[in-house]
Design a protein around this motif. Sequence first.
Motif, short mmCIF file in Angstrom:
data_model
loop_
_atom_site.label_atom_id
_atom_site.label_comp_id
_atom_site.label_asym_id
_atom_site.label_seq_id
_atom_site.Cartn_x
_atom_site.Cartn_y
_atom_site.Cartn_z
N ILE A 11 1.05 -1.02 -0.44
CA ILE A 11 -0.68 -0.06 0.04
C ILE A 11 1.16 1.48 0.24
O ILE A 11 0.54 1.85 -0.73
CB ILE A 11 -1.10 -0.07 1.13
CG1 ILE A 11 -2.32 -1.47 0.66
CG2 ILE A 11 -1.47 1.26 1.99
CD1 ILE A 11 -2.35 -1.98 2.28
N ALA A 12 2.02 1.12 0.30
CA ALA A 12 2.80 2.81 1.38
C ALA A 12 3.20 2.44 -0.25
O ALA A 12 3.13 3.45 -0.67
CB ALA A 12 3.70 2.20 1.85
N GLY A 13 3.73 1.67 -0.89
CA GLY A 13 4.26 1.88 -2.18
C GLY A 13 3.69 1.92 -3.37
O GLY A 13 3.82 2.72 -4.08
N ALA A 39 -14.03 -3.76 12.03
CA ALA A 39 -14.00 -3.15 13.52
C ALA A 39 -13.93 -4.11 14.45
O ALA A 39 -14.17 -6.01 13.71
CB ALA A 39 -15.61 -2.68 14.30
N GLY A 40 -12.83 -4.36 15.03
CA GLY A 40 -12.53 -5.75 16.39
C GLY A 40 -11.99 -6.55 15.89
O GLY A 40 -11.25 -7.36 15.79
N THR A 41 -10.72 -6.36 14.44
CA THR A 41 -10.09 -6.33 14.01
C THR A 41 -8.70 -6.94 14.76
O THR A 41 -8.52 -5.52 15.12
CB THR A 41 -10.00 -6.83 12.22
OG1 THR A 41 -9.40 -6.04 12.03
CG2 THR A 41 -11.56 -7.33 12.09
N ARG A 42 -8.02 -7.32 14.89
CA ARG A 42 -6.84 -7.08 15.13
C ARG A 42 -5.52 -6.91 14.03
O ARG A 42 -4.38 -7.03 14.35
CB ARG A 42 -6.05 -8.51 15.87
CG ARG A 42 -6.01 -9.83 14.24
CD ARG A 42 -5.93 -11.28 15.06
NE ARG A 42 -5.11 -12.14 14.27
CZ ARG A 42 -5.12 -12.38 13.00
NH1 ARG A 42 -7.16 -12.13 13.17
NH2 ARG A 42 -4.82 -13.57 12.30
N HIS A 43 -5.99 -6.10 13.17
CA HIS A 43 -5.53 -5.70 12.19
C HIS A 43 -5.39 -4.12 12.22
O HIS A 43 -4.78 -3.61 10.73
CB HIS A 43 -5.34 -6.23 10.67
CG HIS A 43 -5.58 -7.90 10.51
ND1 HIS A 43 -4.53 -8.47 10.61
CD2 HIS A 43 -6.63 -8.71 10.74
CE1 HIS A 43 -4.71 -9.61 10.30
NE2 HIS A 43 -6.86 -9.49 10.33
N ALA A 44 -4.88 -3.74 12.92
CA ALA A 44 -4.92 -2.05 13.19
C ALA A 44 -3.66 -1.96 12.94
O ALA A 44 -3.39 -0.02 12.42
CB ALA A 44 -5.16 -1.60 14.84
N TYR A 45 -2.34 -2.93 13.20
CA TYR A 45 -1.05 -2.71 12.70
C TYR A 45 -0.74 -2.17 11.86
O TYR A 45 0.01 -2.04 11.35
CB TYR A 45 -0.44 -3.47 13.60
CG TYR A 45 -0.31 -5.09 12.77
CD1 TYR A 45 0.50 -4.90 11.57
CD2 TYR A 45 -1.33 -5.77 12.39
CE1 TYR A 45 -0.23 -5.63 10.52
CE2 TYR A 45 -1.68 -6.93 11.59
CZ TYR A 45 -0.59 -6.93 11.27
OH TYR A 45 -1.06 -8.01 10.00
N LEU A 46 -1.90 -2.90 11.18
CA LEU A 46 -1.46 -1.95 9.60
C LEU A 46 -0.79 -0.60 9.12
O LEU A 46 -0.82 -0.63 8.37
CB LEU A 46 -2.82 -2.43 8.68
CG LEU A 46 -2.80 -4.24 8.02
CD1 LEU A 46 -3.90 -4.33 7.52
CD2 LEU A 46 -1.40 -4.27 6.43
N ARG A 106 2.90 3.78 7.44
CA ARG A 106 3.60 4.73 7.94
C ARG A 106 4.53 4.26 7.95
O ARG A 106 5.44 5.52 7.52
CB ARG A 106 2.56 5.32 9.65
CG ARG A 106 3.32 6.60 9.34
CD ARG A 106 2.75 7.04 11.32
NE ARG A 106 1.45 7.31 11.01
CZ ARG A 106 0.54 5.99 11.92
NH1 ARG A 106 1.41 5.06 12.51
NH2 ARG A 106 -0.57 5.89 11.75
N ARG A 107 4.81 3.37 8.43
CA ARG A 107 6.71 3.20 7.94
C ARG A 107 6.97 3.12 7.14
O ARG A 107 8.22 3.95 7.13
CB ARG A 107 6.51 2.40 9.74
CG ARG A 107 8.10 1.37 9.56
CD ARG A 107 8.15 0.67 10.97
NE ARG A 107 7.80 -0.77 10.14
CZ ARG A 107 9.12 -1.44 9.64
NH1 ARG A 107 10.08 -1.17 9.17
NH2 ARG A 107 8.32 -2.56 8.98
N HIS A 108 6.41 2.22 6.23
CA HIS A 108 6.84 2.29 5.09
C HIS A 108 6.77 3.48 4.01
O HIS A 108 7.99 3.97 3.14
CB HIS A 108 6.46 0.87 4.50
CG HIS A 108 6.74 -0.26 5.19
ND1 HIS A 108 7.92 -0.33 4.73
CD2 HIS A 108 5.77 -0.95 5.48
CE1 HIS A 108 8.22 -1.41 5.58
NE2 HIS A 108 6.65 -2.54 5.62
#
Length: 146
Positions: free
Chosen positions: A96-98, A113-120, A125-127
């Motif tokens: 996505i970043a690329g 909502a309620g998923t564990r994928h908020a780290y995406l 942002r980091r990439h």
Amino acid sequence: MSEHRPGAWPAGIRPDSLTAVSDDPAPGPQAAAVAEVRVPEVHLVVTVDLTGSYDTAVDVSRDFYEQVRRSSDCHTAIVHIGESAASQSLELGRAIAGAFFLSAKRIELHVPAGTRHAYLASEVRRHVGIFCADHQHVMTTLRNPG
């Protein structure tokens, strides 16, 4: 009915009562009305839908690529990510970043909502930071050789 002779002013109109007309608006009430017109902002928003059912990370990558390969510069990129896509693809944040780090001013990720994928969001942002820094370094090197 009054008599009108050719070349004479019509009855009741005198040449000294006329005002000059120009193409430029005079700074008066009309110019103020034109300046107050609000022009709405128009932004191009690109939406990517990864909410389908995927069996492998290759399927997610292929679907993502097919949707973004003809994307142009946009103001906002919105990526809808389903549970299947997020759990299958470990490199989705980088992809996505690329795809959007140079073409979008804003990237939004929509996850259920309620998923564990908020780290995406933090991964994207980091990439984006890495890609932008690398791009800046390359552009600086090209402009200032040596």
